[in-house]
Write a protein that holds these residues in place. Structure first.
Motif, short mmCIF file in Angstrom:
data_model
loop_
_atom_site.label_atom_id
_atom_site.label_comp_id
_atom_site.label_asym_id
_atom_site.label_seq_id
_atom_site.Cartn_x
_atom_site.Cartn_y
_atom_site.Cartn_z
N LYS A 229 116.61 113.58 68.88
CA LYS A 229 117.20 112.81 70.07
C LYS A 229 118.62 113.00 69.90
CE LYS A 229 115.05 109.44 68.04
NZ LYS A 229 114.66 107.93 67.37
N PRO A 230 119.37 113.69 70.92
CA PRO A 230 120.55 114.35 70.89
C PRO A 230 121.69 113.02 70.68
CG PRO A 230 119.89 114.27 73.33
CD PRO A 230 118.76 113.68 72.58
N ILE A 231 122.63 113.39 69.87
CA ILE A 231 123.80 112.66 69.84
C ILE A 231 124.75 112.71 71.15
CG2 ILE A 231 126.09 112.28 68.41
CD1 ILE A 231 124.53 113.19 66.08
N LYS A 232 124.92 113.94 71.60
CA LYS A 232 125.68 114.50 72.80
C LYS A 232 124.63 115.46 73.54
CE LYS A 232 130.22 113.75 70.83
NZ LYS A 232 131.69 114.56 70.79
N LYS A 233 124.84 115.44 74.62
CA LYS A 233 124.22 116.52 75.31
C LYS A 233 124.57 117.99 75.07
CE LYS A 233 123.38 118.21 80.40
NZ LYS A 233 123.67 118.12 81.59
N PRO A 234 123.46 118.75 74.66
CA PRO A 234 124.05 120.13 74.23
C PRO A 234 124.80 120.88 75.15
CG PRO A 234 121.64 119.70 73.98
CD PRO A 234 122.06 118.66 74.81
N GLN A 235 125.81 121.79 74.69
CA GLN A 235 126.64 122.81 75.45
C GLN A 235 127.07 123.84 75.01
OE1 GLN A 235 130.39 120.90 76.35
NE2 GLN A 235 129.99 119.53 74.95
N ILE A 236 127.24 124.84 75.59
CA ILE A 236 128.08 126.15 74.81
C ILE A 236 129.40 125.90 74.73
CG2 ILE A 236 127.84 128.43 74.84
CD1 ILE A 236 125.23 128.53 76.45
N ASN A 237 130.07 126.15 73.60
CA ASN A 237 131.24 126.16 73.59
C ASN A 237 132.12 127.28 73.73
OD1 ASN A 237 131.07 127.64 71.16
ND2 ASN A 237 131.93 126.14 69.64
N ASP A 238 133.25 127.57 73.89
CA ASP A 238 134.12 128.70 74.18
C ASP A 238 133.98 129.78 73.16
OD1 ASP A 238 135.50 127.14 76.11
OD2 ASP A 238 136.98 126.57 75.08
#
Length: 307
Positions: A229-238
């Motif tokens: 269950k995600p703490i934050k929405k997954p995202q690709i960083n720089d």
């Protein structure tokens, strides 16, 4: 089904934790043990948030017997130490470099164990055909560039006995992606692209698993996904990394408080930072066989060699 499976995996997790607390930790009275790099990490966090499910799930899927001849390919070394100390005496612990060898020479003396230690590239395993009953590799194949993951599986099929089992864990995601890192030095052999980015790892989806591992001499018998269950929405960083729960763990107030306590006591209290990893795993992790679950982050795959 998945709820019962998680119960079994959690029980195996607790068994590994008991080994660390009741068998490994008391041996820290010996300077030769407490000064090893592996022990320093295990004293703080025996299994991080990612490994907490990975290691016991691997043990579950592997179905090892103490009579089996077992090969560990470059996995985090706690599971191999646990197996060796619990009378799995025909174990070969391997890696692509020798960083672990001196530590395990010391563990062998204090635990009275004698695993075989080997250093080699798993794309060319230096053993004859039909040598091993069981082979496992935890979070390794995803880091091998180009077709390296496929080459390893193919050579494992060669050294595995008919009917033998090979278990791997890999990063997973709802769709296949590759993580190429910018301005980062990778500590194992890799490749760079035309932008100067270094290949870090693949994240596999159901299609990639089927396409990359078919016709290599092994049959897929089970696939279990580790989801969160995600703490934050997954995202690709720089930098090129897919950020998910493990990357946010240290930002949580619980983790920060426990790290302060650990440092206050000069890093002498065992397992204090581990409490936050364990708590977050209990709160967020679950197991599923649904390849389309958008929360999948890792996968355990059980192969078997044709009899």
């Amino acid at each position: 089904m998945e709820t019962e499976l998680m119960r079994i995996v959690r029980q195996k997790q607790r068994t590994i934790e008991k080994f660390v607390a009741l068998s490994l930790l008391p041996r820290s009275i010996f300077r030769s043990i407490r000064t090893t790099s592996h022990f320093k990490q295990w004293h703080k966090v025996p299994m991080n948030y990612v490994r907490i499910i990975e290691l016991p799930l691997t043990w579950y899927l592997l179905e090892p017997d103490q009579k089996h001849k077992i090969l560990d390919i470059s996995s985090p070394k706690l599971l191999s130490l646990f197996l060796s100390a619990n009378n799995y005496n025909n174990l070969t612990i391997s890696d692509i470099s020798d960083y672990f060898v001196k530590d395990f020479e010391k563990y062998a003396k204090k635990f009275a164990i004698s695993p075989e230690i080997a250093v080699f590239d798993a794309k060319s395993i230096p053993y004859p055909e039909n040598t091993f009953d069981r082979v496992f590799s935890v979070s390794v194949l995803e880091h091998v560039p180009d077709t390296g993951d496929m080459e390893i599986v193919k050579d494992v099929a060669r050294v595995l006995k008919p009917g033998g089992i090979f278990v791997i864990t890999l990063p997973a995601y709802e769709n296949y992606l590759e993580e190429w890192l910018k301005n980062t030095k990778i500590s194992w052999p890799t490749v760079t692209n035309s932008q100067g980015e270094s290949f870090f790892q693949r994240r596999y989806d159901e299609t990639a698993i089927e396409k990359r591992f078919e016709n290599l001499g092994l049959e897929i018998k089970d696939i279990i996904y580790i989801a969160e269950k995600p703490i934050k929405k997954p995202q690709i960083n720089d930098q090129g990394l897919l950020l998910h729960n493990v990357y946010y763990l240290e930002d949580l107030s619980l983790s920060q408080s426990l790290n302060k306590i650990y440092k206050k006591f000069n890093n002498t209290l065992p397992f204090v930072p581990y409490i936050s990893h364990r708590y977050c795993s209990q709160q967020y992790h679950y197991l599923t066989r649904d390849a389309h679950d958008t929360n999948i982050r890792q996968v355990g795959i059980k192969f078997q060699k044709f009899s």
